[in-house]
Design a protein around this motif. Sequence first.
Motif, PDB file in Angstrom:
ATOM      1  N   GLY A 100       4.750  -2.401  10.795  1.00  0.00           N
ATOM      2  CA  GLY A 100       3.518  -1.688  10.492  1.00  0.00           C
ATOM      3  C   GLY A 100       3.307  -1.565   9.009  1.00  0.00           C
ATOM      4  O   GLY A 100       4.255  -1.565   8.215  1.00  0.00           O
ATOM      5  N   ALA A 101       2.072  -1.451   8.601  1.00  0.00           N
ATOM      6  CA  ALA A 101       1.726  -1.311   7.189  1.00  0.00           C
ATOM      7  C   ALA A 101       0.721  -0.193   7.041  1.00  0.00           C
ATOM      8  O   ALA A 101      -0.071   0.088   7.955  1.00  0.00           O
ATOM      9  CB  ALA A 101       1.169  -2.621   6.637  1.00  0.00           C
ATOM     10  N   SER A 102       0.749   0.465   5.881  1.00  0.00           N
ATOM     11  CA  SER A 102      -0.189   1.553   5.609  1.00  0.00           C
ATOM     12  C   SER A 102      -0.574   1.521   4.139  1.00  0.00           C
ATOM     13  O   SER A 102       0.182   1.055   3.286  1.00  0.00           O
ATOM     14  CB  SER A 102       0.430   2.911   5.963  1.00  0.00           C
ATOM     15  OG  SER A 102       1.561   3.160   5.146  1.00  0.00           O
ATOM     16  N   ALA A 103      -1.736   2.010   3.835  1.00  0.00           N
ATOM     17  CA  ALA A 103      -2.215   2.091   2.447  1.00  0.00           C
ATOM     18  C   ALA A 103      -3.199   3.233   2.348  1.00  0.00           C
ATOM     19  O   ALA A 103      -3.921   3.538   3.308  1.00  0.00           O
ATOM     20  CB  ALA A 103      -2.858   0.774   2.028  1.00  0.00           C
ATOM     21  N   SER A 104      -3.212   3.871   1.180  1.00  0.00           N
ATOM     22  CA  SER A 104      -4.149   4.973   0.965  1.00  0.00           C
ATOM     23  C   SER A 104      -4.476   5.064  -0.521  1.00  0.00           C
ATOM     24  O   SER A 104      -3.690   4.675  -1.391  1.00  0.00           O
ATOM     25  CB  SER A 104      -3.566   6.310   1.464  1.00  0.00           C
ATOM     26  OG  SER A 104      -2.425   6.660   0.712  1.00  0.00           O
ATOM     27  N   ALA A 131       1.084   2.633  -0.899  1.00  0.00           N
ATOM     28  CA  ALA A 131       1.187   1.572   0.106  1.00  0.00           C
ATOM     29  C   ALA A 131       2.597   1.566   0.681  1.00  0.00           C
ATOM     30  O   ALA A 131       3.560   1.928  -0.011  1.00  0.00           O
ATOM     31  CB  ALA A 131       0.855   0.212  -0.504  1.00  0.00           C
ATOM     32  N   SER A 134       6.708  -0.618   7.116  1.00  0.00           N
ATOM     33  CA  SER A 134       7.811  -0.095   7.927  1.00  0.00           C
ATOM     34  C   SER A 134       8.101  -1.056   9.083  1.00  0.00           C
ATOM     35  O   SER A 134       7.205  -1.746   9.571  1.00  0.00           O
ATOM     36  CB  SER A 134       7.469   1.293   8.492  1.00  0.00           C
ATOM     37  OG  SER A 134       6.349   1.220   9.356  1.00  0.00           O
ATOM     38  N   SER A 320      11.975   0.941   5.776  1.00  0.00           N
ATOM     39  CA  SER A 320      10.641   1.099   5.195  1.00  0.00           C
ATOM     40  C   SER A 320      10.693   0.788   3.710  1.00  0.00           C
ATOM     41  O   SER A 320      11.725   0.939   3.051  1.00  0.00           O
ATOM     42  CB  SER A 320      10.106   2.520   5.425  1.00  0.00           C
ATOM     43  OG  SER A 320      10.906   3.469   4.757  1.00  0.00           O
TER      44      SER A 320
END
Length: 474
Positions: A100-104, A131, A134, A320
């Motif tokens: 999984g990937a996330s960004a804000s 960013a 995980s 992560s």
Amino acid sequence: MNFTRTLFPLSMLLLSGCVVGPDYQKPETALPAKFSESKSASADNVTLNPWWESFRDKRLNDLVHQGMGENLTVLQALQRIEAAEANVIVAGAGALPSLGASASGNVSGQDGSYLRRTTGSDHSQSKSINAGLSASWLIDFFGQYRRQKEAANASLDAAYDDVNVARLAYFSDLVSSYVNARYYQEALALNRKNLVSRRETLKLTNEIKEAGAASSLDVLQSEGLVNQTLANLPALETGFHQAANHIATLLGVPASTITSSLLKGSAQPMPRYATRTGIPADLIRNRPDIRAAERRLQAATAAIGVAEADLYPSIELGGSIGAARNFNARVGSLSSWSFGPSLSLPIFNGGALKAQVKIARSEAEQQYLTWKSTVLNAVEEVENAQTALIRDYQTVAAQRKVVDTFDQTLVLARESYRGGASTILDVLDAERNVADARLSLAAAIRQLARDYVSLNVAIGGGSAIGTPAVVATK
């Protein structure tokens, strides 16, 4: 230290090959060597046999093929295959690593003047970007996901067999409805023929009365028989239209199209070929409901392993990587990472996990009993249909002789009445007997055709015609 580094991966490999829960074994049940009224010879695969063609009725063949891809019950069963295929993917996905990937992004600030902003005002602003990436992998030490996939594949196979069950029900319903429609047409034709005959008798009675050799009572009795025949026609017409309407429903078309095509009339369907029933053991291979019940037993057996796997520890490998940048800070960027296993060990749960295993075992036993009951019911259905069909042929043959006898009796009764040697009651009785015998013959032919349908459906005949290919991920 080197010994430990070598032993740990080997132990992990051994554990990953362990699958808890019972391995599936094909169920067995005691079956007779043959059906009571047939030879002990195994039949060929009947699932691709278009048995309805034995009626040699082109209109019936066209209706069967027309509705094969239009029947709503079959289409619903086909849709359930898509859901079962998706469940196979879901069941297999649990054993694969997940990523999984996330960004804000964030902008914040304070401003001393809300309405007017000038370079000299009390104003500050902060910008930042975050960013992360995980990954996790639950190691399937005890085969939980393998059992889940096994159960999902078995359920998919059952979904394919359910399509064949629906198709058999469609064949049975459609052909039986067609047999009913043709019976009502034959009964209408016979009653109209009887009506002509009884009107002739009424005319003859009036002529004899004018000659002074018959009474008004004789005329009334003849007239009553004519009216009774007229009263029979509406119910038969209703039966025909209802059968035609049901055929239209099975095909998903307007009723008027079916009714108009059937009004042309045709002889009552009579099978031209005998049905080879095989032996009871053939039913396990040919009956789709038995195969579906067995596949559900396999799925329930695999569910025991899923429940047992919850009793044991589980290890998840996770990691992560994160990065953050603050444009206002002295240090513009910051990165972090983590990696390691986590252990989950069930210690105390009030006996819930063991209870789940008991539930799974009980459900598997129920599925076995369902399978056994399905097999025994199938044997009974074949026995009943075969017994009935054999005697139907005898009934039709005997009823044809009855019709011939009463036809001759009616001719003699009319000649005797004209000569004054008998009464009108003798003629009316003879007409009544002829009418009843002809209708009984039509009913016997209908019953024979319906039992022929029942026998072929009972052995699973034609159930695999038009079946989509099984494309399951094993």
